[in-house]
Design a protein around this motif. Structure first.
Motif, PDB file in Angstrom:
ATOM      1  N   SER A 286       0.946  -1.072   0.030  1.00 36.87           N
ATOM      2  CA  SER A 286      -0.048   0.092  -0.199  1.00 36.87           C
ATOM      3  C   SER A 286       0.943   1.310   0.085  1.00 36.87           C
ATOM      4  O   SER A 286       0.447   2.382   0.213  1.00 36.87           O
ATOM      5  N   GLY A 287       2.080   1.019  -0.097  1.00 38.09           N
ATOM      6  CA  GLY A 287       2.986   2.214  -0.029  1.00 38.09           C
ATOM      7  C   GLY A 287       3.664   2.608  -1.267  1.00 38.09           C
ATOM      8  O   GLY A 287       3.790   1.787  -2.103  1.00 38.09           O
TER       9      GLY A 287
ATOM     10  N   ALA B 181      15.590  10.960   8.003  1.00 34.24           N
ATOM     11  CA  ALA B 181      15.423  10.224   6.666  1.00 34.24           C
ATOM     12  C   ALA B 181      14.349   9.124   7.371  1.00 34.24           C
ATOM     13  O   ALA B 181      14.522   8.547   8.420  1.00 34.24           O
ATOM     14  N   ARG B 182      13.660   8.484   6.644  1.00 32.85           N
ATOM     15  CA  ARG B 182      12.818   7.377   6.836  1.00 32.85           C
ATOM     16  C   ARG B 182      12.933   6.426   5.596  1.00 32.85           C
ATOM     17  O   ARG B 182      12.551   6.658   4.338  1.00 32.85           O
ATOM     18  N   GLY B 183      13.045   5.424   6.006  1.00 31.73           N
ATOM     19  CA  GLY B 183      13.180   4.152   5.093  1.00 31.73           C
ATOM     20  C   GLY B 183      12.665   2.777   5.650  1.00 31.73           C
ATOM     21  O   GLY B 183      12.047   2.666   6.584  1.00 31.73           O
ATOM     22  N   TYR B 184      12.784   1.934   4.589  1.00 31.57           N
ATOM     23  CA  TYR B 184      12.091   0.709   4.794  1.00 31.57           C
ATOM     24  C   TYR B 184      13.065  -0.552   4.028  1.00 31.57           C
ATOM     25  O   TYR B 184      13.605  -0.365   3.163  1.00 31.57           O
ATOM     26  N   GLN B 185      12.931  -1.588   5.089  1.00 32.77           N
ATOM     27  CA  GLN B 185      13.926  -2.715   4.361  1.00 32.77           C
ATOM     28  C   GLN B 185      13.131  -3.582   3.272  1.00 32.77           C
ATOM     29  O   GLN B 185      12.207  -4.034   3.519  1.00 32.77           O
ATOM     30  N   LYS B 186      14.172  -4.057   2.387  1.00 30.93           N
ATOM     31  CA  LYS B 186      13.512  -4.991   1.354  1.00 30.93           C
ATOM     32  C   LYS B 186      14.606  -6.009   1.378  1.00 30.93           C
ATOM     33  O   LYS B 186      16.078  -5.651   0.900  1.00 30.93           O
TER      34      LYS B 186
ATOM     35  N   LEU C  81       7.636  -3.525   6.112  1.00 31.28           N
ATOM     36  CA  LEU C  81       6.973  -2.238   6.166  1.00 31.28           C
ATOM     37  C   LEU C  81       6.388  -1.784   7.288  1.00 31.28           C
ATOM     38  O   LEU C  81       5.727  -0.765   7.515  1.00 31.28           O
ATOM     39  N   HIS C  82       6.232  -2.823   8.326  1.00 28.90           N
ATOM     40  CA  HIS C  82       5.811  -2.735   9.660  1.00 28.90           C
ATOM     41  C   HIS C  82       6.752  -1.901  10.622  1.00 28.90           C
ATOM     42  O   HIS C  82       5.967  -1.182  11.522  1.00 28.90           O
TER      43      HIS C  82
ATOM     44  N   THR D  96      17.118  -0.577  -0.007  1.00 27.89           N
ATOM     45  CA  THR D  96      16.364   0.231   0.939  1.00 27.89           C
ATOM     46  C   THR D  96      15.369   1.121   0.335  1.00 27.89           C
ATOM     47  O   THR D  96      15.721   1.507  -0.683  1.00 27.89           O
ATOM     48  N   LEU D  97      14.259   1.304   0.929  1.00 24.27           N
ATOM     49  CA  LEU D  97      13.051   2.080   0.134  1.00 24.27           C
ATOM     50  C   LEU D  97      13.127   3.398   0.790  1.00 24.27           C
ATOM     51  O   LEU D  97      12.969   3.240   2.346  1.00 24.27           O
ATOM     52  N   ILE D  98      13.250   4.479   0.311  1.00 24.92           N
ATOM     53  CA  ILE D  98      13.299   5.798   1.164  1.00 24.92           C
ATOM     54  C   ILE D  98      11.974   6.492   0.757  1.00 24.92           C
ATOM     55  O   ILE D  98      11.330   6.367  -0.358  1.00 24.92           O
ATOM     56  N   ASP D  99      11.103   6.823   1.966  1.00 24.64           N
ATOM     57  CA  ASP D  99       9.896   7.710   1.541  1.00 24.64           C
ATOM     58  C   ASP D  99       9.990   9.004   2.082  1.00 24.64           C
ATOM     59  O   ASP D  99       9.192   9.941   1.874  1.00 24.64           O
ATOM     60  N   GLN D 100      10.909   9.462   3.021  1.00 23.51           N
ATOM     61  CA  GLN D 100      11.087  10.863   3.407  1.00 23.51           C
ATOM     62  C   GLN D 100      12.407  11.074   3.576  1.00 23.51           C
ATOM     63  O   GLN D 100      13.228  10.531   4.039  1.00 23.51           O
TER      64      GLN D 100
END
Length: 335
Positions: free
Chosen positions: A149-150, A182-187, A274-275, A325-329
């Protein structure tokens, strides 16, 4: 007898603008909102019609427009005009460009005054503000990736040992301090600092690298380790992970980094975590990766002043289908 006064507010929303027709609300110190004549006006447009009438214009998230202030930098204005303390907003630099200045004098979590660049004085110029989930585009070489959803920014290709660059201009303003988050998420199975590449120009980290100048000089690194805790020690964990066995960063990084993982256990394979956002100082379980209380914000002082632009690179030992690494902020300030 209780007297209640009501004030009708009509708000027009666009992607980047919040403008209200309210003429009777106050904001901070009793100052009145001064409403733009039409939606879409900037501080510059208001200035051209209302010289020397500073105040809280309900424009661009009800930020202050410093009409009668001018200086060579945000810090210069902050130092020369004490009344600008805690009046974050848009100010004129060298009588030409309008820039956003964080004038926060003291960090105050109770009133949600952010960013926490405060504590070492106000007068920070914002050079980057990216929020992909709010509809912003990915800058530079970064490309968009939709996962569940992101929507996020990712490296440009599926190559191994790749860094994808985005540069942010300082407009020639001199600075010696950098603050940001920065804000990221692990892949997948991220590798922290375990990469065989140890050069500042290469993919020395799974995560985000901040540098300036040519040759590159390090500012800060946001590393993405394999997991918060493994049953067996893993070199691709963060150095702060519970097993205390993660690889250390290259010497040029030193202690100027945050490292976190979105996965709680290992081994892990392809997947998205993504949690749990990275580098926010939360959900670190039994690891020591959340011990720095300034997270998600970092503060760094350079050895000497510079006016170099700042480069942000998403780096991965790749390939993307296996790890990244996915970055959104991303938000950056200089002083």
């Amino acid at each position: 007898m209780l007297l209640v006064t009501c004030c009708l507010v009509v708000i027009f929303l666009t992607k980047e603008l919040v403008v209200a027709t309210d003429q009777c609300s106050s904001y901070g110190g009793g100052q009145q909102f001064k409403t733009p004549l039409s939606t879409g006006e900037s501080c510059e447009a208001i200035y051209n019609k209302n010289h020397n009438k500073s105040g809280y214009y309900w424009i661009l998230s009800n930020r202050y427009c410093g009409m009668n202030y001018n200086g060579s930098s945000c810090k210069d204005i902050y130092n020369n005009y004490p009344e600008t303390a805690n009046k974050s907003g848009y100010y004129r630099i060298d009588e030409s460009q309008w820039v956003y200045c964080d004038m926060t004098a003291i960090a105050d979590d109770a009133t949600n005054i952010i960013p926490t660049c405060a504590g070492i004085g106000g007068g920070w110029k914002r050079i980057a503000l990216i929020n992909i989930s709010a509809g912003d585009d990915c800058p530079g070489e970064w490309i968009k990736a939709s996962k569940r959803s992101g929507v996020f920014c990712r490296v440009t290709s599926n190559d191994t040992n790749i860094c994808s660059s985005a540069k942010f201009s300082t407009n020639g303003i001199s600075y010696q301090r950098v603050c940001g988050m920065a804000r990221g998420y692990q892949k997948g199975n991220s590798e922290g600092f375990a990469s065989s590449e140890k050069s500042i120009d290469g993919a020395y980290v799974s995560g985000l690298s901040l540098t300036h100048g040519n040759p590159r000089q390090h500012i800060w690194t946001f590393a993405n380790g394999l997991s918060e805790h493994c049953s067996t020690k893993a070199v691709n964990n963060c150095p702060c992970a519970a097993d205390d066995a993660g690889s250390l960063p290259p010497p040029f990084v030193g202690s100027n980094y945050y490292c976190e993982s979105g996965a709680l256990r290992c081994p892990i394979y392809v997947g998205h975590f993504l949690h749990d956002a990275l580098w926010d100082g939360k959900k670190c379980m039994s690891s020591k990766c959340c011990d720095n209380k300034t997270q998600p914000w970092f503060h760094h002082q350079l050895d000497q002043p510079t006016n170099n632009d700042i480069e942000a690179r998403i780096c991965s030992s790749g390939p993307f289908d296996e790890r990244s690494t996915l970055i959104d902020q991303l938000e950056l300030y200089i002083q």
